[in-house]
Design a protein around this motif. Sequence first.
Motif, PDB file in Angstrom:
ATOM      1  N   ARG A  20      49.866  46.651  45.278  1.00 25.86           N
ATOM      2  CA  ARG A  20      50.210  45.818  44.114  1.00 25.86           C
ATOM      3  C   ARG A  20      49.170  44.729  43.891  1.00 25.86           C
ATOM      4  O   ARG A  20      48.746  44.484  42.765  1.00 25.86           O
ATOM      5  N   VAL A  21      48.776  44.064  44.966  1.00 24.35           N
ATOM      6  CA  VAL A  21      47.801  42.972  44.863  1.00 24.35           C
ATOM      7  C   VAL A  21      46.467  43.493  44.336  1.00 24.35           C
ATOM      8  O   VAL A  21      45.854  42.880  43.454  1.00 24.35           O
ATOM      9  N   LEU A  22      46.014  44.618  44.870  1.00 20.06           N
ATOM     10  CA  LEU A  22      44.706  45.136  44.474  1.00 20.06           C
ATOM     11  C   LEU A  22      44.705  45.748  43.081  1.00 20.06           C
ATOM     12  O   LEU A  22      43.685  45.707  42.387  1.00 20.06           O
ATOM     13  N   HIS A  23      45.825  46.290  42.644  1.00 16.96           N
ATOM     14  CA  HIS A  23      45.882  46.852  41.287  1.00 16.96           C
ATOM     15  C   HIS A  23      45.747  45.779  40.221  1.00 16.96           C
ATOM     16  O   HIS A  23      45.459  46.086  39.067  1.00 16.96           O
ATOM     17  N   VAL A  25      43.394  43.570  40.296  1.00 12.05           N
ATOM     18  CA  VAL A  25      41.961  43.264  40.230  1.00 12.05           C
ATOM     19  C   VAL A  25      41.314  44.159  39.173  1.00 12.05           C
ATOM     20  O   VAL A  25      41.519  45.376  39.179  1.00 12.05           O
ATOM     21  N   ASP A  26      40.559  43.556  38.264  1.00  9.96           N
ATOM     22  CA  ASP A  26      39.879  44.333  37.221  1.00  9.96           C
ATOM     23  C   ASP A  26      39.001  45.408  37.834  1.00  9.96           C
ATOM     24  O   ASP A  26      38.230  45.139  38.754  1.00  9.96           O
ATOM     25  N   GLY A  27      39.145  46.613  37.326  1.00  8.73           N
ATOM     26  CA  GLY A  27      38.305  47.712  37.763  1.00  8.73           C
ATOM     27  C   GLY A  27      38.886  48.585  38.851  1.00  8.73           C
ATOM     28  O   GLY A  27      38.365  49.658  39.130  1.00  8.73           O
ATOM     29  N   VAL A  42      39.901  51.936  48.319  1.00 11.11           N
ATOM     30  CA  VAL A  42      40.032  51.478  46.947  1.00 11.11           C
ATOM     31  C   VAL A  42      38.970  52.154  46.092  1.00 11.11           C
ATOM     32  O   VAL A  42      37.780  52.084  46.391  1.00 11.11           O
ATOM     33  N   SER A  43      39.412  52.779  45.029  1.00 11.21           N
ATOM     34  CA  SER A  43      38.500  53.386  44.062  1.00 11.21           C
ATOM     35  C   SER A  43      38.331  52.389  42.924  1.00 11.21           C
ATOM     36  O   SER A  43      39.324  51.929  42.342  1.00 11.21           O
ATOM     37  N   ILE A  44      37.070  52.033  42.653  1.00 12.44           N
ATOM     38  CA  ILE A  44      36.795  51.036  41.611  1.00 12.44           C
ATOM     39  C   ILE A  44      35.747  51.565  40.642  1.00 12.44           C
ATOM     40  O   ILE A  44      34.957  52.442  40.979  1.00 12.44           O
ATOM     41  N   GLU A  56      39.231  39.256  49.803  1.00 14.61           N
ATOM     42  CA  GLU A  56      39.826  37.953  49.511  1.00 14.61           C
ATOM     43  C   GLU A  56      41.274  38.107  49.056  1.00 14.61           C
ATOM     44  O   GLU A  56      42.165  37.378  49.502  1.00 14.61           O
ATOM     45  N   ARG A  57      41.531  39.071  48.193  1.00 16.78           N
ATOM     46  CA  ARG A  57      42.892  39.296  47.688  1.00 16.78           C
ATOM     47  C   ARG A  57      43.824  39.787  48.793  1.00 16.78           C
ATOM     48  O   ARG A  57      44.981  39.368  48.864  1.00 16.78           O
TER      49      ARG A  57
END
Length: 71
Positions: A20-23, A25-27, A42-44, A56-57
């Motif tokens: 949830r936290v990482l989703h 983040v833009d991109g 994480v796929s960005i 950081e997140r």
Amino acid sequence: MVRLQVTGMSCSGCEQRIARVLHRVDGVREVTADHSTGHVEVSIGPGLADRAVLAERIEAAGFEVIDGASR
């Protein structure tokens, strides 16, 4: 793809919290967290979020990212 080693995950709820936290983040396109191995993948999109922002997140959410995980 960014792969991070994370400590402090102990259950599927922890995996979901990190996702949830990482989703937010833009991109960020996709997040896979596994508490049994401590890995978060994480796929960005290109030129968007980077490892430092993701770490950081995750740490702000109460987990610890261990240096040495590769991109």
